[in-house]
Design an enzyme around this catalytic site. Sequence first.
Site, PDB file in Angstrom:
ATOM      1  N   HIS A 124      38.907  22.183  41.068  1.00 31.01           N
ATOM      2  CA  HIS A 124      40.363  22.200  40.920  1.00 31.01           C
ATOM      3  C   HIS A 124      40.783  22.034  39.471  1.00 31.01           C
ATOM      4  O   HIS A 124      41.766  22.603  39.037  1.00 31.01           O
ATOM      5  CB  HIS A 124      40.982  21.058  41.735  1.00 31.01           C
ATOM      6  CG  HIS A 124      41.230  21.453  43.156  1.00 31.01           C
ATOM      7  ND1 HIS A 124      42.003  20.710  44.002  1.00 31.01           N
ATOM      8  CD2 HIS A 124      40.828  22.517  43.867  1.00 31.01           C
ATOM      9  CE1 HIS A 124      42.045  21.298  45.174  1.00 31.01           C
ATOM     10  NE2 HIS A 124      41.339  22.387  45.112  1.00 31.01           N
TER      11      HIS A 124
ATOM     12  N   GLU B  49      48.271  28.320  45.994  1.00 31.52           N
ATOM     13  CA  GLU B  49      47.421  27.203  45.561  1.00 31.52           C
ATOM     14  C   GLU B  49      46.171  27.719  44.859  1.00 31.52           C
ATOM     15  O   GLU B  49      45.447  28.565  45.407  1.00 31.52           O
ATOM     16  CB  GLU B  49      47.034  26.360  46.785  1.00 31.52           C
ATOM     17  CG  GLU B  49      46.231  25.122  46.407  1.00 31.52           C
ATOM     18  CD  GLU B  49      45.911  24.235  47.615  1.00 31.52           C
ATOM     19  OE1 GLU B  49      46.677  24.246  48.596  1.00 31.52           O
ATOM     20  OE2 GLU B  49      44.889  23.546  47.555  1.00 31.52           O
TER      21      GLU B  49
ATOM     22  N   LYS C 292      44.146  21.275  57.315  1.00 34.80           N
ATOM     23  CA  LYS C 292      44.966  21.898  56.257  1.00 34.80           C
ATOM     24  C   LYS C 292      44.098  22.857  55.451  1.00 34.80           C
ATOM     25  O   LYS C 292      44.519  23.952  55.078  1.00 34.80           O
ATOM     26  CB  LYS C 292      45.575  20.804  55.380  1.00 34.80           C
ATOM     27  CG  LYS C 292      46.608  21.280  54.384  1.00 34.80           C
ATOM     28  CD  LYS C 292      46.020  21.726  53.061  1.00 34.80           C
ATOM     29  CE  LYS C 292      47.121  22.051  52.055  1.00 34.80           C
ATOM     30  NZ  LYS C 292      46.589  22.605  50.809  1.00 34.80           N
TER      31      LYS C 292
ATOM     32  N   ASP D  35      53.328  35.833  61.567  1.00 31.48           N
ATOM     33  CA  ASP D  35      54.239  34.688  61.580  1.00 31.48           C
ATOM     34  C   ASP D  35      53.448  33.390  61.348  1.00 31.48           C
ATOM     35  O   ASP D  35      52.884  32.815  62.281  1.00 31.48           O
ATOM     36  CB  ASP D  35      54.954  34.673  62.942  1.00 31.48           C
ATOM     37  CG  ASP D  35      56.000  33.582  63.047  1.00 31.48           C
ATOM     38  OD1 ASP D  35      55.961  32.621  62.258  1.00 31.48           O
ATOM     39  OD2 ASP D  35      56.851  33.687  63.945  1.00 31.48           O
TER      40      ASP D  35
HETATM   41  C1  MEV Z   1      43.211  21.313  49.626  1.00 26.37           C
HETATM   42  O1  MEV Z   1      44.229  22.271  49.676  1.00 26.37           O
HETATM   43  C2  MEV Z   1      42.405  21.350  50.904  1.00 26.37           C
HETATM   44  C3  MEV Z   1      41.353  20.277  51.055  1.00 26.37           C
HETATM   45  O2  MEV Z   1      41.942  18.986  50.893  1.00 26.37           O
HETATM   46  C4  MEV Z   1      40.757  20.408  52.436  1.00 26.37           C
HETATM   47  C5  MEV Z   1      39.826  19.287  52.822  1.00 26.37           C
HETATM   48  O3  MEV Z   1      39.976  18.172  52.323  1.00 26.37           O
HETATM   49  O4  MEV Z   1      38.969  19.557  53.694  1.00 26.37           O
HETATM   50  C6  MEV Z   1      40.299  20.387  49.990  1.00 26.37           C
END
Ligand code: MEV
Length: 445
Positions: A396, A86, A283, A299
């Site tokens: 991004h 990513e 995430k 792992d």
């Molecule tokens: C993107 O890979 C991760 C984010 O969405 C994490 C977040 O929103 O805290 C930017």
Amino acid sequence: MEKKSISGFSKLSKGEKVRWVVEHFFQDPEQAAQELVSFWHKDDELQRIVDGFSENTISNYYLPFGIAPNFLVNGKIYAVPMVIEESSVVAAASSAAKYWMSRGGFKAEVISTKKLGQVHFSWKGDVQKLYSYFGELEARLRQDAIHLTQNMELRGGGVLDIELLDMSQLEPDYYQLKVSFETCDSMGANFINSVLEEFGSTLQIFVQEHPAFEGDERHLEVIMAILSNYTPECIVRASVECPIEELATGGKDPMSPQEFVEKFAKAVRIAHIDPHRATTHNKGIFNGVDAVVLATANDFRAIEACGHTYAARDGQYRSLSHCSIENGIFRFWLDLPLALGTVGGLTRLHPIARRSLELLGNPSAAELMGIIAATGLAQNFAAVRSLVTTGIQKGHMKMHLMNILNHLEANGEEAREAIEHFKDKVVSYTAVREFLDSFRECKNA
Ligand code: MEV
């Protein structure tokens, strides 16, 4: 019907596997075969090692291997290896690492390193008998597993506790041997599973041979013996802190430090309250964690599964990170269960994983826990900081634009023009395609 199934696929040579796959599943078999083979490593020996990690391999799947420098963790500077597909993740980790380097860096504290495993069994006999002879059984379990545990004991690890749990209120006749382990610098999955399977056999033999259990064999059935990837007692805490006034945001529309920390802390609280936000928030943490876990050939499925269970330990899925503002000090921290190894498994077999560990100074498993938790916290800090200030899309979009330009096969000049053009415009696939079409038209006019 076209035949897309096969028996004996695993027996085919690698070349034959490629041929079968391309002929049955691709529109352009020759080109597809060439493409798959072009990713085979030129060093046959190395390719043989990589093929040995898995089964039925036909090619290699490349992922970028990047570096996030300037991570100050417990007073030591690391250049952190990250494997991730990513865009913006490595850039965000690097930016947060540098930011915190000038504010005291990350502190990492390993709270405990216990791993767990279970022998699940059915017992239809007298429960009290099981409990009264448990001391004897435990001694026998330890004794019979010595051939497996002695090396680990020499390294300072081994079997810690063995508990007998009555789970029959949840499932009829269901009991468990819950075993905790210390596996030192190895993740210990093979060690733990071997010991647990041995415990399963010993349990059966004990009931067969012990005079007090005469006739009880039919009451016992070992269901399964396997480690638990949920290791809530293999925990590290990574944290950062600094006086609030050191947290100026900069940029075109700077926020006051007080305004920033309050908004930041609210965003973290939201991730504690709302599982939808918590999932995305965590995430972001795992963007950093998984990338280092992968780079060091640990792992990542185990780490993810465990982290998410831990995040839901009180019955609701919540943020793994926490934030406080007290007496003028901003503090941000992350408690993360991380069952890792720096020896064994693929850690030394995978050539790039070996280099990753060397890059980190060949850390112990405990030191690596700290580095990985710090990377997760850095990632989380960078994400939440962007979210509560500029928004996430600004960063991004630059990468997104590059991906679109690559996709549209833009040359160097076209890319430069597009970057300039989209500096202050919203990037979308259509907008970039239209820009390139008109630029190319002008050039060719
Ligand atoms: C993107 O890979 C991760 C984010 O969405 C994490 C977040 O929103 O805290 C930017």
